[in-house]
Design an enzyme around this catalytic site. Structure first.
Site, PDB file in Angstrom:
ATOM      1  N   ASP A 148       0.828  -1.205   0.000  1.00 27.72           N
ATOM      2  CA  ASP A 148       0.000   0.000   0.000  1.00 27.72           C
ATOM      3  C   ASP A 148       0.865   1.260   0.000  1.00 27.72           C
ATOM      4  OD1 ASP A 148      -2.333   1.438  -0.081  1.00 27.72           O
ATOM      5  OD2 ASP A 148      -2.724   1.317   2.076  1.00 27.72           O
ATOM      6  N   HIS A 191      -3.458   0.730  11.853  1.00 31.13           N
ATOM      7  CA  HIS A 191      -3.067  -0.652  11.562  1.00 31.13           C
ATOM      8  C   HIS A 191      -1.556  -0.766  11.461  1.00 31.13           C
ATOM      9  CE1 HIS A 191      -4.306   1.594   7.877  1.00 31.13           C
ATOM     10  NE2 HIS A 191      -3.088   1.295   7.499  1.00 31.13           N
ATOM     11  N   GLN A 259      -2.771  -5.267   6.163  1.00 29.09           N
ATOM     12  CA  GLN A 259      -2.850  -4.141   7.101  1.00 29.09           C
ATOM     13  C   GLN A 259      -3.829  -4.531   8.204  1.00 29.09           C
ATOM     14  OE1 GLN A 259      -3.746  -1.525   3.715  1.00 29.09           O
ATOM     15  NE2 GLN A 259      -2.144  -0.130   4.411  1.00 29.09           N
ATOM     16  N   ARG A 289       0.744  13.354  10.143  1.00 26.14           N
ATOM     17  CA  ARG A 289      -0.507  13.191   9.402  1.00 26.14           C
ATOM     18  C   ARG A 289      -1.153  11.924   9.950  1.00 26.14           C
ATOM     19  NH1 ARG A 289      -2.023   9.594   5.533  1.00 26.14           N
ATOM     20  NH2 ARG A 289      -3.272  10.224   3.750  1.00 26.14           N
ATOM     21  N   ASP A 291      -3.224   9.046   9.874  1.00 30.86           N
ATOM     22  CA  ASP A 291      -3.777   8.286   8.759  1.00 30.86           C
ATOM     23  C   ASP A 291      -5.073   7.590   9.160  1.00 30.86           C
ATOM     24  OD1 ASP A 291      -3.233   7.060   6.054  1.00 30.86           O
ATOM     25  OD2 ASP A 291      -3.343   5.226   7.242  1.00 30.86           O
ATOM     26  N   GLU A 333      -6.522  13.022   8.590  1.00 33.42           N
ATOM     27  CA  GLU A 333      -6.894  12.469   7.285  1.00 33.42           C
ATOM     28  C   GLU A 333      -8.218  11.760   7.454  1.00 33.42           C
ATOM     29  OE1 GLU A 333      -6.664   9.370   3.786  1.00 33.42           O
ATOM     30  OE2 GLU A 333      -6.312   8.833   5.861  1.00 33.42           O
ATOM     31  N   ASP A 398      -3.824   9.623  -3.175  1.00 33.85           N
ATOM     32  CA  ASP A 398      -5.018   8.779  -3.141  1.00 33.85           C
ATOM     33  C   ASP A 398      -5.997   9.134  -4.260  1.00 33.85           C
ATOM     34  OD1 ASP A 398      -4.486   6.945  -1.123  1.00 33.85           O
ATOM     35  OD2 ASP A 398      -5.109   8.336   0.444  1.00 33.85           O
ATOM     36  N   ARG A 522      -4.506   3.519  -8.143  1.00 34.98           N
ATOM     37  CA  ARG A 522      -3.907   4.770  -7.666  1.00 34.98           C
ATOM     38  C   ARG A 522      -2.472   4.933  -8.156  1.00 34.98           C
ATOM     39  NH1 ARG A 522      -4.827   4.306  -1.373  1.00 34.98           N
ATOM     40  NH2 ARG A 522      -4.286   2.161  -1.930  1.00 34.98           N
TER      41      ARG A 522
HETATM   42  C1  GLC Z   1      -4.826   6.419   3.978  1.00 34.64           C
HETATM   43  C2  GLC Z   1      -3.765   6.551   2.919  1.00 34.64           C
HETATM   44  C3  GLC Z   1      -3.989   5.534   1.864  1.00 34.64           C
HETATM   45  C4  GLC Z   1      -3.950   4.183   2.496  1.00 34.64           C
HETATM   46  C5  GLC Z   1      -4.899   4.087   3.677  1.00 34.64           C
HETATM   47  C6  GLC Z   1      -4.579   2.917   4.518  1.00 34.64           C
HETATM   48  O1  GLC Z   1      -6.066   6.689   3.482  1.00 34.64           O
HETATM   49  O2  GLC Z   1      -3.778   7.850   2.390  1.00 34.64           O
HETATM   50  O3  GLC Z   1      -3.061   5.651   0.831  1.00 34.64           O
HETATM   51  O4  GLC Z   1      -4.315   3.243   1.538  1.00 34.64           O
HETATM   52  O5  GLC Z   1      -4.786   5.167   4.545  1.00 34.64           O
HETATM   53  O6  GLC Z   1      -3.414   3.146   5.277  1.00 34.64           O
HETATM   54  C1  GLC Z   2      -9.068   6.335   3.470  1.00 31.38           C
HETATM   55  C2  GLC Z   2     -10.152   7.220   3.005  1.00 31.38           C
HETATM   56  C3  GLC Z   2     -10.758   6.701   1.747  1.00 31.38           C
HETATM   57  C4  GLC Z   2      -9.654   6.541   0.762  1.00 31.38           C
HETATM   58  C5  GLC Z   2      -8.712   5.493   1.278  1.00 31.38           C
HETATM   59  C6  GLC Z   2      -7.497   5.298   0.452  1.00 31.38           C
HETATM   60  O1  GLC Z   2      -9.697   5.293   4.041  1.00 31.38           O
HETATM   61  O2  GLC Z   2     -11.119   7.343   4.009  1.00 31.38           O
HETATM   62  O3  GLC Z   2     -11.702   7.561   1.237  1.00 31.38           O
HETATM   63  O4  GLC Z   2     -10.152   6.186  -0.462  1.00 31.38           O
HETATM   64  O5  GLC Z   2      -8.201   5.878   2.498  1.00 31.38           O
HETATM   65  O6  GLC Z   2      -7.730   5.260  -0.857  1.00 31.38           O
END
Ligand code: GLC
Ligand code: GLC
Length: 647
Positions: A148, A191, A259, A289, A291, A333, A398, A522
């Site tokens: 990821d 995670h 994860q 940040r 996550d 986020e 993303d 992505r």
């Molecule tokens: C956040 C990250 C995304 C990732 C997800 C799980 O949304 O921006 O790239 O897949 O978390 O960690």
């Molecule tokens: C996070 C966001 C979701 C996003 C993902 C990663 O969970 O909440 O909207 O698409 O990460 O792609």
């Protein structure tokens, strides 16, 4: 129970024990200890209240509190003098991130510069662009193959050896700080990867570590939870759980199967993650940040998103930062419904936050050429706590999710579900006449949901224009890119550039040849930085130069206009549905921004501008042209003006 009194009693009882434990440090650094104690006394009650709420029922609650205090003191003791100085500075100037000097950039270490040394070599470029905030995406040890993009973390304390070492990371943080750039890293705390030491122990059957995660022997509990859960990565695995035959257990995996969601109902998990957080802070990270904040807490019968306990956890982590690493701030986020996004934003929770609503609506407005939903939503929702700031962006690593509020849309006669369908068709280029070249992400045939992948330039029409159309379309695409960037640079908050966008990077479809990437679209907008392309940025006859020079100029302007920093934003309603407009004001400085979201020229009656009480004589800071409301104002296709009241 009088928690205020209990919290005081707890601290009174525990402090002497802490002093005994840290006697050696205290005798050597009595002043530092005083500073720590003062902060501890100031913030302990907030922390205690939350932990008591979350963990007060555990028979060994006080053991965990005492242990946590030990963590706080020992990370403070280990914190460098330089960072302690920064702590004091930031406490005296908590609004530092509101400045109009702020500009963020974000990239992957490997894709942008190979490794940490490479990033260091790019500092002159960051300075040239004007960055004061650099987010390096996860650079820690992670599984080989699918990981990821590093968001499956196997150790929060070891840099991925391919990228460098912890030593290099903290050096880099120091060098960046010396250049006025704050290092931003992720705290991926929802995670760990299934290769993290804790997960390995859980996999080996250790029950203490199994309780770090959510693990079940059969489908009974997973089925019960899934009745109310949303699927996040349905293309990767259905539902929220993954079965691991080697251990015969279902594990909670909101995102990818590798994860594993941490179990924060276990106080040990909270304490261990507090340590990981302080470790990162002591490495010199200034902004974390946070996550995937929405998913932190699970409760049967709910969607397990945005639960009150998720907020409490963040607030508790925040109190810990205030005590042991006060320079650190949090960025949320939360890519969820806008009602929920704002709930994470508070000086005691996340001081700054992505603004996914503005992001999604900028793209919505480019597609529809109608500004009403953007105007209405921003009027209702842009304002946040004055001590906090939005991080405004147009693209990131993303996908784009269409996270506008259906209730807002309904007020304007727009059906949310149908409209999202349209947007997905538009941005995948299927809609007739669409300029965009994007890919669907995580299409869910069951619900009809999908999100969009693609670079800024490709989504804004540059890819199609270059390969299939004329010079005019190329120019229109460039103007779209500049238009949406002009908004993030001026509307209020920290603008964040997804590095590569500033030189018009197009989609890169080669990810399809890589088995570790092919299942995740992505990667189409996560290419290797092309430094040959970067070299052309000063040559205005090239595509890179055409965009870069104009964007650079806007960035410089932002840094000259104080009112573009932390200040009031008033979103106006103009008569034309193609115009988006706002006023930025700081003391006597007032700037009126007007954006034309259509490829047709627009004419605004001078009276309409005067009626908003803004004055008669202006200068457009973008073009340098004077403008007086005696005349109509003409806006070219996708033109925007920053009208400064000329007094
Ligand atoms: C956040 C990250 C995304 C990732 C997800 C799980 O949304 O921006 O790239 O897949 O978390 O960690
Ligand atoms: C996070 C966001 C979701 C996003 C993902 C990663 O969970 O909440 O909207 O698409 O990460 O792609």
């Amino acid at each position: 129970m009088d928690l205020s009194r209990e919290s005081k009693r707890t601290l009174d009882r525990l402090e002497p024990r802490l002093e005994t434990r840290f006697a050696d440090y205290i005798s050597k650094h009595p002043e530092e200890w005083q500073v720590f104690e003062a902060r501890l006394n100031r913030h302990f009650e907030d922390l205690f209240r939350i932990l008591h709420h979350l963990y007060g029922e555990h028979y060994d609650f006080f053991y965990h509190i005492e242990e946590l205090l030990g963590v706080l003191a020992s990370y403070w003791a280990q914190r460098s003098v330089e960072l302690k100085t920064l702590d004091a500075e930031r406490e005296n100037n908590p609004d530092w991130f509101q400045s109009n000097q702020m500009l963020g950039g974000v990239c992957y270490v490997d894709l942008f510069a190979g490794n940490l040394k490479g990033v260091q070599e790019k500092i002159p470029y960051f300075k040239e662009l004007g960055l004061t905030y650099l987010h390096l995406m996860p650079l820690f040890r992670c599984p080989e193959g699918e990981n990821d993009g590093g968001y499956a973390i196997s150790s929060y304390r070891e840099v991925n050896p391919a990228l460098g070492s912890m030593q290099e990371l903290s050096n880099l943080a120091r060098l960046l700080r010396g250049q006025g750039i704050s290092l931003v890293l992720d705290f991926v705390f929802n995670h760990t990867s299934n290769e993290h030491e804790w997960a390995l122990k859980a996999r080996a059957g250790d029950p203490d570590y199994q309780s770090f995660y959510y693990m079940f022997d059969d489908r009974l509990m997973p089925d019960a939870y899934e009745r109310t859960l949303r699927e996040i990565f349905p293309e990767e695995h259905p539902g929220a759980f993954t079965y691991f035959p080697e251990i015969g257990k279902w594990v909670w995996t909101t995102f990818h199967s590798n994860q594993w969601d941490l179990n924060y109902s276990n106080p040990v998990v909270f304490n261990r993650m507090a340590e990981e957080m302080l470790f990162l802070a002591n490495a010199g990270v200034e902004v974390l940040r946070l996550d995937a904040v929405a998913f932190l807490w699970k409760q049967m019968g709910t969607n397990c998103e945005n639960l009150p306990e998720a907020h409490m956890l963040i607030q508790a982590f925040n109190s810990i930062a205030r005590i042991s690493a006060p320079a650190l701030i949090f960025k949320s986020e939360a890519i969820v419904h806008p009602d929920e996004v704002v709930r994470y934003i508070h000086p005691k929770e996340c001081q700054i936050s992505y603004n996914p609503l503005l992001m999604a609506l900028l793209w919505n407005t480019l597609a529809t050429r109608q500004t009403d939903l953007l105007t209405f939503s921003m009027q209702e929702r842009f304002k946040i706590h004055p001590r906090c700031a939005w991080v405004n962006y147009v693209r990131c690593h993303d996908d784009i999710g269409w996270t506008f509020s259906d209730e807002d849309a309904a007020q304007l006669g727009i059906n949310g579900f149908d409209h999202r369908r349209f947007l997905n068709e538009f941005y995948t280029g299927k809609f007739p006449g669409s300029f965009a070249r994007g890919l669907p992400f995580q299409e869910n045939p069951r619900t009809g949901d999908a999100r969009i992948s693609g670079t800024c330039a490709s989504l804004a029409g540059l890819e199609k224009a270059i390969y299939q159309e004329t010079e005019r379309e190329v120019e229109l695409a460039l103007r779209r890119i500049l238009l949406i960037h002009s908004v993030i640079l001026s509307i209020g908050g920290i603008p964040l550039i997804y590095l590569g966008d500033e030189i018009a990077t197009l989609n890169d479809y080669r990810y399809r040849e890589d088995p570790a990437k092919v299942r995740d679209s992505r990667w189409v907008h996560r290419p290797f930085a092309d430094w040959e392309k970067y070299k052309r940025r000063h040559d205005e006859t090239t595509m890179e130069g055409k965009l870069y020079s104009r964007l650079r100029r806007l960035i410089q302007l932002r840094k000259e206009i104080m009112a573009f920093g932390g200040a009031q934003t008033e979103i106006l309603t103009l008569r034309s549905k193609h115009l988006f407009s706002y006023v930025r004001q700081l003391q006597n400085e007032r700037v009126l921004a007007i954006c034309n979201f259509s490829e047709q020229p627009q004419i605004i009656d001078g009276n309409e501008i005067r009626l908003h009480g803004l004055g008669y004589h202006f200068v457009d800071l973008v073009s340098g042209q004077p403008y007086s409301t005696i005349n109509d104002l003409m806006l070219e296709p996708y033109q925007f003006v920053w009208l400064k009241v000329d007094s």
